[in-house]
Scaffold this motif. Structure first.
Motif, PDB file in Angstrom:
ATOM      1  N   THR A  13      36.920  21.161 -31.168  1.00 49.49           N
ATOM      2  CA  THR A  13      36.549  21.166 -32.576  1.00 49.49           C
ATOM      3  C   THR A  13      36.585  22.554 -33.172  1.00 49.49           C
ATOM      4  O   THR A  13      36.473  22.700 -34.375  1.00 49.49           O
ATOM      5  N   SER A  15      34.267  24.695 -32.968  1.00 53.51           N
ATOM      6  CA  SER A  15      32.945  25.145 -33.385  1.00 53.51           C
ATOM      7  C   SER A  15      32.286  26.105 -32.414  1.00 53.51           C
ATOM      8  O   SER A  15      31.339  26.779 -32.774  1.00 53.51           O
ATOM      9  N   TYR A  33      27.371  36.896 -32.774  1.00 54.94           N
ATOM     10  CA  TYR A  33      27.877  36.834 -34.142  1.00 54.94           C
ATOM     11  C   TYR A  33      27.754  38.197 -34.803  1.00 54.94           C
ATOM     12  O   TYR A  33      26.854  38.975 -34.461  1.00 54.94           O
ATOM     13  N   ASP A  78      27.374  24.698 -34.255  1.00 52.00           N
ATOM     14  CA  ASP A  78      28.333  24.555 -35.341  1.00 52.00           C
ATOM     15  C   ASP A  78      28.260  25.832 -36.176  1.00 52.00           C
ATOM     16  O   ASP A  78      27.187  26.195 -36.668  1.00 52.00           O
ATOM     17  N   GLU A  79      29.378  26.536 -36.331  1.00 60.49           N
ATOM     18  CA  GLU A  79      29.368  27.801 -37.060  1.00 60.49           C
ATOM     19  C   GLU A  79      28.934  27.627 -38.513  1.00 60.49           C
ATOM     20  O   GLU A  79      28.329  28.521 -39.089  1.00 60.49           O
ATOM     21  N   THR A  80      29.194  26.466 -39.093  1.00 61.34           N
ATOM     22  CA  THR A  80      28.760  26.203 -40.467  1.00 61.34           C
ATOM     23  C   THR A  80      27.237  26.231 -40.563  1.00 61.34           C
ATOM     24  O   THR A  80      26.678  26.759 -41.522  1.00 61.34           O
ATOM     25  N   ALA A  81      26.558  25.699 -39.557  1.00 60.93           N
ATOM     26  CA  ALA A  81      25.096  25.697 -39.543  1.00 60.93           C
ATOM     27  C   ALA A  81      24.556  27.116 -39.371  1.00 60.93           C
ATOM     28  O   ALA A  81      23.569  27.497 -40.018  1.00 60.93           O
ATOM     29  N   ARG A  83      26.137  29.853 -40.244  1.00 57.84           N
ATOM     30  CA  ARG A  83      26.443  30.531 -41.514  1.00 57.84           C
ATOM     31  C   ARG A  83      25.388  30.196 -42.575  1.00 57.84           C
ATOM     32  O   ARG A  83      24.908  31.069 -43.295  1.00 57.84           O
ATOM     33  N   ALA A  84      24.994  28.934 -42.648  1.00 56.94           N
ATOM     34  CA  ALA A  84      23.983  28.508 -43.617  1.00 56.94           C
ATOM     35  C   ALA A  84      22.624  29.161 -43.327  1.00 56.94           C
ATOM     36  O   ALA A  84      21.910  29.572 -44.249  1.00 56.94           O
ATOM     37  N   ASP A  87      22.839  32.803 -44.321  1.00 56.55           N
ATOM     38  CA  ASP A  87      22.838  32.842 -45.779  1.00 56.55           C
ATOM     39  C   ASP A  87      21.423  32.639 -46.325  1.00 56.55           C
ATOM     40  O   ASP A  87      20.995  33.329 -47.257  1.00 56.55           O
ATOM     41  N   GLU A  92      25.130  37.835 -44.659  1.00 58.36           N
ATOM     42  CA  GLU A  92      26.427  37.189 -44.573  1.00 58.36           C
ATOM     43  C   GLU A  92      26.925  37.157 -43.130  1.00 58.36           C
ATOM     44  O   GLU A  92      27.002  38.192 -42.480  1.00 58.36           O
TER      45      GLU A  92
END
Length: 97
Positions: A13, A15, A33, A78-81, A83-84, A87, A92
């Motif tokens: 995926t 991720s 990260y 999950d990189e989106t999580a 990132r959120a 944020d 960033e």
């Protein structure tokens, strides 16, 4: 402790990234990260607190001087999580180191 570094996506995926380190004894996954904007201990704490709230996260170490955040989790995140969460802390997520 024995560890392996993945040379590509381990789950198909994308991720978990290519720089995740998997503890083959089953303890977890460690991913580093890069976060921009951290300048002090307060910044480190804010980022650590938000990422720590993600499901499966067992440890977080943020270093403002390098902008690196080391996250240990039960499974790849999950990189989106991530990132959120970064944020939400007011910084960033640049990506994985």
């Amino acid at each position: 402790m024995t560890t392996e570094t993945n040379s590509g996506s381990c789950c198909g995926t994308g991720s978990c990234g290519s720089d995740a380190t998997v503890d083959v004894q089953g303890v977890g996954v460690t991913t580093v990260y890069k976060v921009s904007g951290m300048t002090c201990g307060h910044c480190e704490g804010a980022v650590s607190q938000e990422i720590s709230a993600l499901d499966g996260v067992t440890a977080v170490m943020a270093v403002a001087g390098t902008g690196e955040v080391t996250v240990t989790s039960a499974a790849p995140l999950d990189e989106t999580a991530v990132r959120a969460a970064v944020d939400e802390a007011g910084y960033e997520l640049v990506g994985q180191v």
